[in-house]
Scaffold this motif. Sequence first.
Motif, PDB file in Angstrom:
ATOM      1  N   GLN A   1       0.657   4.151  -6.047  1.00 37.55           N
ATOM      2  CA  GLN A   1       1.817   4.287  -6.928  1.00 37.55           C
ATOM      3  C   GLN A   1       1.512   5.186  -8.119  1.00 37.55           C
ATOM      4  O   GLN A   1       2.315   6.040  -8.506  1.00 37.55           O
ATOM      5  CB  GLN A   1       2.283   2.921  -7.425  1.00 37.55           C
ATOM      6  N   SER A   2       0.324   5.037  -8.706  1.00 41.90           N
ATOM      7  CA  SER A   2      -0.028   5.782  -9.917  1.00 41.90           C
ATOM      8  C   SER A   2      -0.150   7.283  -9.679  1.00 41.90           C
ATOM      9  O   SER A   2      -0.116   8.073 -10.620  1.00 41.90           O
ATOM     10  CB  SER A   2      -1.332   5.249 -10.512  1.00 41.90           C
ATOM     11  N   LEU A   3      -0.289   7.701  -8.410  1.00 44.01           N
ATOM     12  CA  LEU A   3      -0.460   9.118  -8.106  1.00 44.01           C
ATOM     13  C   LEU A   3       0.855   9.845  -7.837  1.00 44.01           C
ATOM     14  O   LEU A   3       0.866  11.059  -7.673  1.00 44.01           O
ATOM     15  CB  LEU A   3      -1.371   9.285  -6.884  1.00 44.01           C
TER      16      LEU A   3
ATOM     17  N   CYS B   1       7.514   5.345 -11.536  1.00 43.44           N
ATOM     18  CA  CYS B   1       8.579   4.374 -11.835  1.00 43.44           C
ATOM     19  C   CYS B   1       9.714   4.428 -10.812  1.00 43.44           C
ATOM     20  O   CYS B   1      10.467   3.460 -10.660  1.00 43.44           O
ATOM     21  CB  CYS B   1       9.146   4.627 -13.234  1.00 43.44           C
ATOM     22  N   ALA B   2       9.850   5.562 -10.137  1.00 43.66           N
ATOM     23  CA  ALA B   2      10.981   5.749  -9.215  1.00 43.66           C
ATOM     24  C   ALA B   2      11.002   4.716  -8.102  1.00 43.66           C
ATOM     25  O   ALA B   2      12.081   4.307  -7.649  1.00 43.66           O
ATOM     26  CB  ALA B   2      10.943   7.156  -8.625  1.00 43.66           C
ATOM     27  N   ILE B   3       9.826   4.268  -7.663  1.00 41.80           N
ATOM     28  CA  ILE B   3       9.797   3.363  -6.511  1.00 41.80           C
ATOM     29  C   ILE B   3      10.453   2.021  -6.810  1.00 41.80           C
ATOM     30  O   ILE B   3      10.889   1.320  -5.886  1.00 41.80           O
ATOM     31  CB  ILE B   3       8.351   3.130  -6.006  1.00 41.80           C
TER      32      ILE B   3
ATOM     33  N   ILE C   1       6.053   5.293   3.950  1.00 45.78           N
ATOM     34  CA  ILE C   1       4.875   6.030   3.504  1.00 45.78           C
ATOM     35  C   ILE C   1       4.259   6.764   4.690  1.00 45.78           C
ATOM     36  O   ILE C   1       4.002   6.154   5.729  1.00 45.78           O
ATOM     37  CB  ILE C   1       3.816   5.093   2.881  1.00 45.78           C
ATOM     38  N   LEU C   2       4.041   8.062   4.545  1.00 49.51           N
ATOM     39  CA  LEU C   2       3.346   8.879   5.546  1.00 49.51           C
ATOM     40  C   LEU C   2       2.176   9.550   4.845  1.00 49.51           C
ATOM     41  O   LEU C   2       2.361  10.355   3.928  1.00 49.51           O
ATOM     42  CB  LEU C   2       4.284   9.943   6.133  1.00 49.51           C
TER      43      LEU C   2
ATOM     44  N   GLU D   1      -3.715  -0.827  -4.122  1.00 45.95           N
ATOM     45  CA  GLU D   1      -2.605  -0.774  -5.074  1.00 45.95           C
ATOM     46  C   GLU D   1      -1.298  -0.754  -4.276  1.00 45.95           C
ATOM     47  O   GLU D   1      -0.922   0.244  -3.691  1.00 45.95           O
ATOM     48  CB  GLU D   1      -2.726   0.494  -5.923  1.00 45.95           C
ATOM     49  N   SER D   2      -0.633  -1.879  -4.225  1.00 48.20           N
ATOM     50  CA  SER D   2       0.520  -2.024  -3.344  1.00 48.20           C
ATOM     51  C   SER D   2       1.765  -1.338  -3.896  1.00 48.20           C
ATOM     52  O   SER D   2       1.965  -1.251  -5.105  1.00 48.20           O
ATOM     53  CB  SER D   2       0.823  -3.508  -3.111  1.00 48.20           C
ATOM     54  N   ILE D   3       2.574  -0.829  -2.988  1.00 45.88           N
ATOM     55  CA  ILE D   3       3.875  -0.252  -3.314  1.00 45.88           C
ATOM     56  C   ILE D   3       4.930  -1.202  -2.761  1.00 45.88           C
ATOM     57  O   ILE D   3       4.897  -1.553  -1.577  1.00 45.88           O
ATOM     58  CB  ILE D   3       4.018   1.153  -2.706  1.00 45.88           C
ATOM     59  N   PRO D   4       5.881  -1.665  -3.580  1.00 50.66           N
ATOM     60  CA  PRO D   4       6.880  -2.647  -3.123  1.00 50.66           C
ATOM     61  C   PRO D   4       7.902  -2.051  -2.172  1.00 50.66           C
ATOM     62  O   PRO D   4       8.111  -0.838  -2.138  1.00 50.66           O
ATOM     63  CB  PRO D   4       7.544  -3.080  -4.433  1.00 50.66           C
ATOM     64  N   ASN D   5       8.507  -2.919  -1.386  1.00 46.39           N
ATOM     65  CA  ASN D   5       9.642  -2.570  -0.517  1.00 46.39           C
ATOM     66  C   ASN D   5       9.324  -1.522   0.553  1.00 46.39           C
ATOM     67  O   ASN D   5      10.195  -0.749   0.954  1.00 46.39           O
ATOM     68  CB  ASN D   5      10.833  -2.099  -1.358  1.00 46.39           C
ATOM     69  N   VAL D   6       8.067  -1.494   0.992  1.00 41.08           N
ATOM     70  CA  VAL D   6       7.701  -0.589   2.086  1.00 41.08           C
ATOM     71  C   VAL D   6       8.123  -1.232   3.410  1.00 41.08           C
ATOM     72  O   VAL D   6       7.653  -2.310   3.770  1.00 41.08           O
ATOM     73  CB  VAL D   6       6.189  -0.305   2.100  1.00 41.08           C
TER      74      VAL D   6
END
Length: 322
Positions: free
Chosen positions: A99-101, A106-108, A116-117, A125-130
């Motif tokens: 997420q930090s990259l 904040c958009a996610i 995600i590809l 570091e998890s990204i929500p709603n994948v």
Amino acid sequence: MNYHKIEEIIRSSSNVYVMGHKGIDLDAFGACLGLYYIINSFNKKCFIILDEEESDTSIIKTKEELNKKNYNILQKKYLEIENTIDDEALLIIVDANYQSLLQNPCAINKFKKIIILDHHKENQESIPNVIYKYIDENYSSTCEMVLNLIKKYQVEIPDFIASIMLGGIVVDTNNFTLKTSDTTYENASYLTKIGGDTKEVQYLLKENLKEYFNIQKIIENVIIIDDKYAICTCDNTKYDKEFLAKIASTLLSFDGIEVSFAIGKLEENVVGISSRSIGNLDASIYMKKLGGGGHTTNAACQIANITINDTLEKLLNIIKEG
């Protein structure tokens, strides 16, 4: 890769948004552009989210050429499209899974559906709603990954887009010297068959002369350890991640060097390291110990509130520890 599922998710979405990493390069941008044409072929509106003012020469040239050639590709800052995002909107993240990259981390939080590809090692570091992710380190680049979607869906892309995607493969393989398989060459050949032009790729990747001399000056003070590690440190000038990556890639071309590191200031209080490896040693192991990550041949990290010299000492200790 589940081609059917990706198509199903895109078709069931309202608008689709595509986003790459900060310091976007030709691989991430080429992947975004390839997806743009895939999404349009499904009669869906697509926006490429670009929040940064590009500093990478190849991206500046690419955007200039897209404008000259009258490509009407919707590239927007996140705040410009925030109000168009509804519950059925889809975000596709390419060439990153941290997420930090991301261009705009904040958009996610606005999206309830994310794909995600990526071809880098997965981070904790998890990204929500994948709702679907495909992460495969065996791919040389994200452009190669997206090209497989283009071929599977039989999508036509313009010649210049094929050139950009070919450039993305060239960049991420360091001119076909890293993470290159027979499939990589086949995909590069396919891009030339559908209009990719190696002369255009060469133009996009031509270096700025001032930058070239600056890199050579920095490399003069290279530190060699055990005849296989090469480390360069920059002065206190602020540089971008792409500049550090170019130094690391140049170091890797020296005889006997298996892993390279370029250390420089990214922000006033942030020091970055870019690392490259020919594949015998895992570059990401060193970067993980400093809070970063990546994959075997391409890794990086960022450290806050530290000097370049102290960063060098930390890295030297990690190398000594083995």
